[in-house]
Design a protein around this motif. Structure first.
Motif, PDB file in Angstrom:
ATOM      1  N   PRO A  14      -1.114   2.609  -8.781  1.00  0.00           N
ATOM      2  CA  PRO A  14      -1.099   1.579  -7.752  1.00  0.00           C
ATOM      3  C   PRO A  14      -0.644   2.163  -6.417  1.00  0.00           C
ATOM      4  N   ASN A  15      -1.070   1.571  -5.329  1.00  0.00           N
ATOM      5  CA  ASN A  15      -0.610   1.993  -4.007  1.00  0.00           C
ATOM      6  C   ASN A  15      -0.221   0.783  -3.179  1.00  0.00           C
ATOM      7  N   VAL A  16       0.358   1.016  -2.036  1.00  0.00           N
ATOM      8  CA  VAL A  16       0.864  -0.080  -1.203  1.00  0.00           C
ATOM      9  C   VAL A  16      -0.269  -0.996  -0.762  1.00  0.00           C
ATOM     10  N   GLN A  17      -1.418  -0.404  -0.403  1.00  0.00           N
ATOM     11  CA  GLN A  17      -2.548  -1.209   0.060  1.00  0.00           C
ATOM     12  C   GLN A  17      -3.004  -2.193  -1.006  1.00  0.00           C
ATOM     13  N   TYR A  18      -2.984  -1.783  -2.261  1.00  0.00           N
ATOM     14  CA  TYR A  18      -3.394  -2.661  -3.356  1.00  0.00           C
ATOM     15  C   TYR A  18      -2.539  -3.927  -3.373  1.00  0.00           C
ATOM     16  N   PHE A  19      -1.225  -3.761  -3.293  1.00  0.00           N
ATOM     17  CA  PHE A  19      -0.340  -4.920  -3.362  1.00  0.00           C
ATOM     18  C   PHE A  19      -0.392  -5.748  -2.077  1.00  0.00           C
ATOM     19  N   ALA A  20      -0.597  -5.078  -0.952  1.00  0.00           N
ATOM     20  CA  ALA A  20      -0.754  -5.815   0.303  1.00  0.00           C
ATOM     21  C   ALA A  20      -1.981  -6.721   0.232  1.00  0.00           C
ATOM     22  N   ASP A  21      -3.085  -6.179  -0.270  1.00  0.00           N
ATOM     23  CA  ASP A  21      -4.303  -6.977  -0.415  1.00  0.00           C
ATOM     24  C   ASP A  21      -4.079  -8.139  -1.382  1.00  0.00           C
ATOM     25  N   ALA A  22      -3.378  -7.868  -2.471  1.00  0.00           N
ATOM     26  CA  ALA A  22      -3.126  -8.908  -3.469  1.00  0.00           C
ATOM     27  C   ALA A  22      -2.284 -10.048  -2.899  1.00  0.00           C
ATOM     28  N   LEU A  23      -1.388  -9.714  -1.969  1.00  0.00           N
ATOM     29  CA  LEU A  23      -0.501 -10.720  -1.383  1.00  0.00           C
ATOM     30  C   LEU A  23      -1.034 -11.279  -0.072  1.00  0.00           C
ATOM     31  N   ASN A  58       1.361  -2.425   6.467  1.00  0.00           N
ATOM     32  CA  ASN A  58       2.508  -2.179   7.351  1.00  0.00           C
ATOM     33  C   ASN A  58       3.525  -3.303   7.273  1.00  0.00           C
ATOM     34  N   TYR A  59       3.036  -4.523   7.324  1.00  0.00           N
ATOM     35  CA  TYR A  59       3.924  -5.692   7.299  1.00  0.00           C
ATOM     36  C   TYR A  59       4.673  -5.772   5.968  1.00  0.00           C
ATOM     37  N   LEU A  60       3.938  -5.618   4.877  1.00  0.00           N
ATOM     38  CA  LEU A  60       4.575  -5.631   3.561  1.00  0.00           C
ATOM     39  C   LEU A  60       5.604  -4.516   3.462  1.00  0.00           C
ATOM     40  N   GLY A  61       5.233  -3.313   3.894  1.00  0.00           N
ATOM     41  CA  GLY A  61       6.146  -2.179   3.801  1.00  0.00           C
ATOM     42  C   GLY A  61       7.421  -2.390   4.594  1.00  0.00           C
ATOM     43  N   ASP A  73       7.376 -11.505  -4.951  1.00  0.00           N
ATOM     44  CA  ASP A  73       5.948 -11.466  -5.283  1.00  0.00           C
ATOM     45  C   ASP A  73       5.466 -10.021  -5.444  1.00  0.00           C
ATOM     46  N   PHE A  74       5.953  -9.142  -4.603  1.00  0.00           N
ATOM     47  CA  PHE A  74       5.601  -7.716  -4.707  1.00  0.00           C
ATOM     48  C   PHE A  74       6.077  -7.147  -6.035  1.00  0.00           C
ATOM     49  N   GLN A  75       7.325  -7.440  -6.384  1.00  0.00           N
ATOM     50  CA  GLN A  75       7.883  -6.914  -7.629  1.00  0.00           C
ATOM     51  C   GLN A  75       7.157  -7.485  -8.845  1.00  0.00           C
ATOM     52  N   GLN A  76       6.802  -8.781  -8.787  1.00  0.00           N
ATOM     53  CA  GLN A  76       6.066  -9.398  -9.893  1.00  0.00           C
ATOM     54  C   GLN A  76       4.666  -8.810 -10.004  1.00  0.00           C
TER      55      GLN A  76
END
Length: 288
Positions: free
Chosen positions: A198-207, A212-215, A181-184
């Protein structure tokens, strides 16, 4: 909804022992003497709760579980301790002050409570119980040594890190879905016009996850951090634009990728590839 600002008020509400310190509290659960159900509440501090052979009244025929649960400020504790009064366990409570002053000790696991518990094997329970016993010993001593307490807390957190890595590996199907899901989401991000990187927080929010957990999951399964994965993808897109769009200059490529400053894009590209964007484009043209 009740919000508990300190250990003392929460412990009184729960029927747990009175804390000996305002910044760190250690204790063992005594289910027959604590409340086993409540409306949702919040605590303005951090909790690590180890529950052994825990079973909910709502699912009396389900197998009991042994797990580590995490609570952090602003996280609503749902009416979830509707438990049979037969489990055992221990808890560690930490003030925001302790976390802020010793952030390097606590890594990222204290916000995992939003996603999943850490399920323990019998051997892992023994290890955590041994460390917790030492933690409780020094906590209850007349001459509390705060540095020693923090050292044992650090050992406990290090065990949690090791056990989470084991858990991530035991059910790859569940976690691979998050990676996919992250890669998509990365692909979809650049399938639309963008004005920023894009940053990590953006994708974490989207998912619907914490950063931290996503990373941690991305790092476990790809051996590269979430930010490194993002940078890798940006380089792939940059190379595509440089190779397939000869009419675009470096500045236009930078803006297309979401860079605010073209010079930063050039420095970023050279650091990642070893060539400037112009050098890379010339190299590709010469090879063709």
């Amino acid at each position: 909804m009740k919000v508990f600002k300190d250990f003392a008020s929460y412990n009184t509400f729960m029927g747990m022992s009175e804390p000996l310190d305002e910044d760190i509290d250690v204790g063992y659960y005594d289910p027959p003497n604590i409340i086993l159900g409540s409306d949702p509440v919040m605590v303005d501090f951090y909790r690590i709760s180890i529950k052994i052979k825990f079973k909910r009244k709502a699912t009396p025929f389900a197998e009991s579980i042994t797990a580590v649960f995490f609570n952090s400020p602003d996280l609503v504790i749902a009416p979830g301790w509707d438990a049979e009064p037969t489990y055992t366990g221990m808890y560690l409570q930490l003030s925001k002050k302790v976390i802020d002053q010793n952030r390097f000790l606590f890594k990222t696991y204290l916000d995992y409570g939003q996603h999943e518990a850490l399920y323990l094997t019998e051997e892992e329970v023994d290890e955590i119980s041994a460390v917790f016993g030492l933690l409780f010993k020094y906590y209850g001593s007349e001459k509390k040594q705060f540095g020693v307490l923090l050292s044992y807390v650090n050992v406990l957190i290090s065990l949690v890190e090791a056990f989470y890595k084991r858990q991530f590996s035991t059910d790859p199907k569940q976690y691979n879905r998050i990676v996919t899901d992250f890669q998509q989401s990365l692909v979809e991000y650049y399938n639309q016009p963008t004005k920023q990187l894009p940053n990590v927080q953006y994708f974490a929010d989207a998912l619907g996850l914490t950063a931290n957990y996503l990373g941690d999951i991305i790092k476990h399964y790809t051996q590269r951090s979430a930010l490194e994965n993002i940078h890798d993808f940006i380089i792939i897109k940059a190379k595509e634009l440089l190779e397939q769009n000869a009419e675009m200059n470096t500045t236009e490529v930078a803006y297309e990728l979401g860079f605010e400053y073209p010079n930063y894009f050039s420095k970023f590209f050279k650091k990642q590839v070893g060539l400037s964007p112009k050098e890379y484009r010339l190299q590709r043209i010469n090879k063709e």
